[in-house]
Write an enzyme that holds these catalytic residues in place. Structure first.
Site, PDB file in Angstrom:
ATOM      1  N   HIS A  72       0.843  -1.204   0.000  1.00 57.66           N
ATOM      2  CA  HIS A  72       0.000   0.000   0.000  1.00 57.66           C
ATOM      3  C   HIS A  72       0.877   1.253   0.000  1.00 57.66           C
ATOM      4  O   HIS A  72       1.784   1.369   0.815  1.00 57.66           O
ATOM      5  CB  HIS A  72      -0.898   0.027   1.239  1.00 57.66           C
ATOM      6  CG  HIS A  72      -2.043  -0.927   1.167  1.00 57.66           C
ATOM      7  ND1 HIS A  72      -3.065  -0.937   2.078  1.00 57.66           N
ATOM      8  CD2 HIS A  72      -2.337  -1.908   0.280  1.00 57.66           C
ATOM      9  CE1 HIS A  72      -3.939  -1.875   1.761  1.00 57.66           C
ATOM     10  NE2 HIS A  72      -3.507  -2.491   0.678  1.00 57.66           N
ATOM     11  N   TYR A 200      -9.378   4.961   7.720  1.00 57.44           N
ATOM     12  CA  TYR A 200      -9.521   5.311   9.133  1.00 57.44           C
ATOM     13  C   TYR A 200     -10.655   6.326   9.209  1.00 57.44           C
ATOM     14  O   TYR A 200     -10.560   7.413   8.650  1.00 57.44           O
ATOM     15  CB  TYR A 200      -8.228   5.930   9.672  1.00 57.44           C
ATOM     16  CG  TYR A 200      -7.143   4.921   9.960  1.00 57.44           C
ATOM     17  CD1 TYR A 200      -6.353   4.393   8.932  1.00 57.44           C
ATOM     18  CD2 TYR A 200      -6.900   4.480  11.264  1.00 57.44           C
ATOM     19  CE1 TYR A 200      -5.353   3.454   9.205  1.00 57.44           C
ATOM     20  CE2 TYR A 200      -5.899   3.552  11.539  1.00 57.44           C
ATOM     21  CZ  TYR A 200      -5.139   3.042  10.515  1.00 57.44           C
ATOM     22  OH  TYR A 200      -4.150   2.122  10.776  1.00 57.44           O
ATOM     23  N   PRO A 290      -4.030  -0.700  19.028  1.00 60.06           N
ATOM     24  CA  PRO A 290      -3.778  -1.087  17.632  1.00 60.06           C
ATOM     25  C   PRO A 290      -3.941   0.043  16.602  1.00 60.06           C
ATOM     26  O   PRO A 290      -3.636  -0.164  15.424  1.00 60.06           O
ATOM     27  CB  PRO A 290      -4.797  -2.207  17.380  1.00 60.06           C
ATOM     28  CG  PRO A 290      -5.846  -2.036  18.403  1.00 60.06           C
ATOM     29  CD  PRO A 290      -5.205  -1.405  19.587  1.00 60.06           C
ATOM     30  N   LYS A 294       1.385  -0.824  15.355  1.00 55.26           N
ATOM     31  CA  LYS A 294       2.815  -0.866  15.674  1.00 55.26           C
ATOM     32  C   LYS A 294       3.292  -2.117  16.413  1.00 55.26           C
ATOM     33  O   LYS A 294       4.497  -2.376  16.466  1.00 55.26           O
ATOM     34  CB  LYS A 294       3.178   0.362  16.541  1.00 55.26           C
ATOM     35  CG  LYS A 294       3.138   1.677  15.798  1.00 55.26           C
ATOM     36  CD  LYS A 294       4.366   1.865  14.936  1.00 55.26           C
ATOM     37  CE  LYS A 294       4.224   2.922  13.883  1.00 55.26           C
ATOM     38  NZ  LYS A 294       3.977   2.403  12.532  1.00 55.26           N
ATOM     39  N   TYR A 382       3.979   6.179  10.500  1.00 56.73           N
ATOM     40  CA  TYR A 382       3.127   5.043  10.132  1.00 56.73           C
ATOM     41  C   TYR A 382       3.904   4.014   9.321  1.00 56.73           C
ATOM     42  O   TYR A 382       3.828   2.805   9.575  1.00 56.73           O
ATOM     43  CB  TYR A 382       1.910   5.542   9.346  1.00 56.73           C
ATOM     44  CG  TYR A 382       0.798   4.537   9.234  1.00 56.73           C
ATOM     45  CD1 TYR A 382      -0.332   4.621  10.050  1.00 56.73           C
ATOM     46  CD2 TYR A 382       0.848   3.489   8.312  1.00 56.73           C
ATOM     47  CE1 TYR A 382      -1.357   3.688   9.953  1.00 56.73           C
ATOM     48  CE2 TYR A 382      -0.166   2.556   8.210  1.00 56.73           C
ATOM     49  CZ  TYR A 382      -1.270   2.672   9.029  1.00 56.73           C
ATOM     50  OH  TYR A 382      -2.284   1.745   8.931  1.00 56.73           O
TER      51      TYR A 382
HETATM   52  P1  RFL Z   1       2.738 -12.711  20.845  1.00 60.63           P
HETATM   53  O1  RFL Z   1       2.327 -12.679  19.406  1.00 60.63           O
HETATM   54  O2  RFL Z   1       1.682 -12.561  21.867  1.00 60.63           O
HETATM   55  O3  RFL Z   1       3.501 -14.082  21.049  1.00 60.63           O
HETATM   56  C1  RFL Z   1       3.804 -14.579  22.336  1.00 60.63           C
HETATM   57  C2  RFL Z   1       3.781 -16.093  22.268  1.00 60.63           C
HETATM   58  O4  RFL Z   1       4.154 -16.629  23.532  1.00 60.63           O
HETATM   59  C3  RFL Z   1       3.278 -17.678  23.864  1.00 60.63           C
HETATM   60  N1  RFL Z   1       3.302 -17.860  25.331  1.00 60.63           N
HETATM   61  C4  RFL Z   1       4.055 -18.794  25.958  1.00 60.63           C
HETATM   62  N2  RFL Z   1       4.862 -19.744  25.473  1.00 60.63           N
HETATM   63  C5  RFL Z   1       5.465 -20.578  26.375  1.00 60.63           C
HETATM   64  N3  RFL Z   1       5.281 -20.463  27.711  1.00 60.63           N
HETATM   65  C6  RFL Z   1       4.474 -19.521  28.236  1.00 60.63           C
HETATM   66  N4  RFL Z   1       4.301 -19.446  29.555  1.00 60.63           N
HETATM   67  C7  RFL Z   1       3.820 -18.633  27.336  1.00 60.63           C
HETATM   68  N5  RFL Z   1       2.972 -17.597  27.513  1.00 60.63           N
HETATM   69  C8  RFL Z   1       2.671 -17.139  26.290  1.00 60.63           C
HETATM   70  C9  RFL Z   1       1.940 -17.252  23.300  1.00 60.63           C
HETATM   71  O5  RFL Z   1       1.049 -18.353  23.107  1.00 60.63           O
HETATM   72  C10 RFL Z   1       2.396 -16.627  21.982  1.00 60.63           C
HETATM   73  O6  RFL Z   1       2.445 -17.574  20.930  1.00 60.63           O
HETATM   74  O7  RFL Z   1       3.845 -11.629  21.159  1.00 60.63           O
HETATM   75  P2  RFL Z   1       5.021 -11.016  20.245  1.00 60.63           P
HETATM   76  O8  RFL Z   1       5.775 -12.106  19.556  1.00 60.63           O
HETATM   77  O9  RFL Z   1       5.714 -10.045  21.091  1.00 60.63           O
HETATM   78  O10 RFL Z   1       4.259 -10.236  19.058  1.00 60.63           O
HETATM   79  C11 RFL Z   1       3.480  -9.099  19.323  1.00 60.63           C
HETATM   80  C12 RFL Z   1       2.279  -9.041  18.378  1.00 60.63           C
HETATM   81  O11 RFL Z   1       1.583 -10.256  18.436  1.00 60.63           O
HETATM   82  C13 RFL Z   1       1.331  -7.875  18.715  1.00 60.63           C
HETATM   83  O12 RFL Z   1       2.060  -6.746  19.109  1.00 60.63           O
HETATM   84  C14 RFL Z   1       0.446  -7.489  17.503  1.00 60.63           C
HETATM   85  O13 RFL Z   1      -0.484  -8.502  17.202  1.00 60.63           O
HETATM   86  C15 RFL Z   1      -0.298  -6.174  17.759  1.00 60.63           C
HETATM   87  N6  RFL Z   1      -1.176  -5.781  16.648  1.00 60.63           N
HETATM   88  C16 RFL Z   1      -0.664  -5.187  15.511  1.00 60.63           C
HETATM   89  N7  RFL Z   1       0.663  -5.025  15.360  1.00 60.63           N
HETATM   90  C17 RFL Z   1       1.174  -4.523  14.191  1.00 60.63           C
HETATM   91  O14 RFL Z   1       2.395  -4.347  14.072  1.00 60.63           O
HETATM   92  N8  RFL Z   1       0.357  -4.185  13.121  1.00 60.63           N
HETATM   93  C18 RFL Z   1      -1.001  -4.335  13.199  1.00 60.63           C
HETATM   94  O15 RFL Z   1      -1.705  -4.085  12.203  1.00 60.63           O
HETATM   95  C19 RFL Z   1      -1.572  -4.813  14.439  1.00 60.63           C
HETATM   96  N9  RFL Z   1      -2.905  -4.959  14.562  1.00 60.63           N
HETATM   97  C20 RFL Z   1      -2.557  -6.004  16.740  1.00 60.63           C
HETATM   98  C21 RFL Z   1      -3.410  -5.568  15.669  1.00 60.63           C
HETATM   99  C22 RFL Z   1      -3.134  -6.659  17.851  1.00 60.63           C
HETATM  100  C23 RFL Z   1      -4.492  -6.869  17.904  1.00 60.63           C
HETATM  101  N10 RFL Z   1      -4.987  -7.589  19.012  1.00 60.63           N
HETATM  102  C24 RFL Z   1      -5.837  -8.708  18.879  1.00 60.63           C
HETATM  103  C25 RFL Z   1      -4.379  -7.406  20.301  1.00 60.63           C
HETATM  104  C26 RFL Z   1      -4.781  -5.737  15.732  1.00 60.63           C
HETATM  105  C27 RFL Z   1      -5.331  -6.357  16.863  1.00 60.63           C
HETATM  106  C28 RFL Z   1      -6.834  -6.475  16.918  1.00 60.63           C
HETATM  107  C1  PHB Z   2      -5.250  -4.780  10.499  1.00 60.09           C
HETATM  108  O1  PHB Z   2      -5.151  -4.919   9.252  1.00 60.09           O
HETATM  109  O2  PHB Z   2      -5.674  -5.672  11.235  1.00 60.09           O
HETATM  110  C2  PHB Z   2      -4.905  -3.474  11.094  1.00 60.09           C
HETATM  111  C3  PHB Z   2      -4.396  -2.463  10.286  1.00 60.09           C
HETATM  112  C4  PHB Z   2      -4.103  -1.230  10.833  1.00 60.09           C
HETATM  113  C5  PHB Z   2      -4.321  -1.006  12.183  1.00 60.09           C
HETATM  114  C6  PHB Z   2      -4.803  -2.024  12.994  1.00 60.09           C
HETATM  115  C7  PHB Z   2      -5.096  -3.263  12.454  1.00 60.09           C
HETATM  116  O3  PHB Z   2      -4.085   0.225  12.697  1.00 60.09           O
END
Ligand code: RFL
Ligand code: PHB
Length: 388
Positions: A72, A200, A290, A294, A382
């Site tokens: 994008h 957005y 979110p 980031k 961004y």
């Molecule tokens: P994770 O992905 O939570 O992975 C941690 C892993 O550790 C496991 N775990 C254990 N394993 C062994 N022993 C234990 N005691 C354990 N406890 C936990 C878990 O099962 C898991 O597999 O952390 P990590 O690797 O630091 O990654 C971070 C990301 O997952 C998170 O920051 C993002 O998903 C946030 N996020 C977004 N980030 C972006 O960069 N771009 C986005 O567009 C974006 N959109 C989002 C998001 C997060 C969202 N939610 C659901 C919180 C959109 C949403 C809705």
């Molecule tokens: C997504 O595609 O899930 C997404 C994209 C941008 C955001 C949050 C989530 O700011």
């Protein structure tokens, strides 16, 4: 078991740390408390900053992303009945890529297992020992047996609810925390997104975000109560809300909703991100709302620095980079915190706001889409701040 680096968590942080160490000739074992299938299908992030995309390709796990990811040039802002495109490539020479986090995880697990490197899934009762010594240990149960990993370092990549951060003794960490008085209700729908770019949307009924996973799979979110009961949202009510908040600037096609859930929103940082031989990376050390997309990008940035510091230790025995890990990564973490907070406060409605606050938000949005300087600020944050 014995390895050089024991990694707890097979999310983006843990898997990328393992891959970077592998490239530097350093052994690691990754342990994960969920099943492989769960990790590969958990729907979370979708947006990858330009440098993070480039790193995934460089380390050899980006082939499918290059084929299936959607590049994008920018995003669109929707308020007061008009869509405003912001072209990041034109402003800062960088774009972003849409590719689901679970696909990144799938690609990295596949690559790791395919190169004969260990990931132990469904481990239980994980704990860390001797983290303030040179011989830390990880204990857990796997397939019914008690196991122990002796290692030189532990990568605490186990997310916000993991055990690593709470294993650091009381008084070492300072916590900075903010909870927001709203959440996001998110759905995945088998229908085309309303636009080829992300929208957005600032609206009187609250914020909404129209994103995607592919040209035929829409990912749609709207602001809701932090403890919103998803049972109170039958599909037709969700669509009604999304149509209203898009405000007619594009046609929103409805499809089958294949996943739905509510996410709470918080900002959270611990300092320092290390204690002895335990190093925290990603969500185990910090959370962002979110709105700025980031979280996963920050997780990748943390482990990039951590892997370098560990590699430097094995190369020369020097500990300066390891000792300075937190200091090195925290300024970028805080800039992402600031950006995510700024996006969040500008686009959401808050419970106690008044007409002044709404006017101020509209003025900020109006300024943003009419000032090249303001758009450039948005674009450089961004699409991803410089990594070094
Ligand atoms: P994770 O992905 O939570 O992975 C941690 C892993 O550790 C496991 N775990 C254990 N394993 C062994 N022993 C234990 N005691 C354990 N406890 C936990 C878990 O099962 C898991 O597999 O952390 P990590 O690797 O630091 O990654 C971070 C990301 O997952 C998170 O920051 C993002 O998903 C946030 N996020 C977004 N980030 C972006 O960069 N771009 C986005 O567009 C974006 N959109 C989002 C998001 C997060 C969202 N939610 C659901 C919180 C959109 C949403 C809705
Ligand atoms: C997504 O595609 O899930 C997404 C994209 C941008 C955001 C949050 C989530 O700011």
């Amino acid at each position: 078991m014995r390895t050089q680096v024991g990694i707890i968590g097979a999310g983006p942080a843990g898997l990328m740390l393992a891959r970077l160490l592998q490239l530097a000739g350093i052994e690691s074992i990754v342990i994960e408390n969920r099943s492989r299938n769960y990790c590969e299908s958990r729907i979370r992030a979708g947006l990858i900053e330009q440098w993070a995309h480039d790193m995934l390709v460089e380390v050899g796990v980006g082939e499918r992303m290059e084929r299936e990811g959607l590049f994008h040039r920018g995003i669109k802002w929707n308020f007061a009945g008009t869509l405003h495109p912001i072209d990041f490539v034109d402003l800062v020479g960088k774009g972003v890529v849409i590719y689901g986090q679970q696909e990144v995880v799938k690609d990295m697990i596949g690559h790791r297992l395919g190169t004969g490197q260990p990931v132990l899934f469904e481990v239980e009762d994980v704990s860390v020992q001797n983290i303030d010594s040179k011989k830390p240990k990880i204990r857990f149960r796997h397939e019914g047996k008690a196991q122990e990993i002796d290692c030189d370092f532990i990568g605490g990549c186990d997310g916000f609810h993991g055990i690593c951060r709470p294993s650091i003794p009381d008084g070492v960490l300072t916590t900075y925390d903010r909870e927001y008085p709203f959440g996001w209700l998110g759905i995945l729908s088998e229908s085309p997104p309303p636009d080829e770019e992300l929208i957005y949307s600032y609206h009187d009924r609250g914020f909404a975000l129209f994103t995607m996973r592919s040209p035929l799979l829409a990912r749609l979110y709207f602001q809701c109560a932090p403890d919103e009961d998803i049972e109170k949202w039958p599909d037709d009510k969700i669509w009604e809300e999304l149509h209203a908040r898009l405000g007619g600037v594009r046609k929103l096609q409805e499809g089958e909703i294949v996943q739905k859930g509510v996410t709470s929103m918080r900002s959270f940082v611990v300092e320092p991100m290390q204690y002895g031989r335990l190093f925290l990376a990603g969500d185990s050390a910090h959370i962002v709302p979110p709105t700025g997309a980031k979280g996963m990008n920050l997780a990748l940035a943390d482990v990039r620095m951590l892997a370098r510091a560990i590699a430097e230790f094995y190369r020369s025995g020097a500990t300066e980079q390891l000792d300075g890990y937190s200091k090195k990564v925290l300024p970028r973490v805080w800039k992402a915190q600031r950006f995510s907070w700024w996006m969040t406060q500008m686009l959401h409605h808050f419970p106690h706001e008044n007409a002044f606050d709404r006017r101020r938000q509209l003025a900020e949005l109006d300024y943003l889409v009419n000032s090249r300087a303001a758009m450039t600020t948005l674009a450089e944050n961004y699409a991803g701040l410089p990594i070094d």
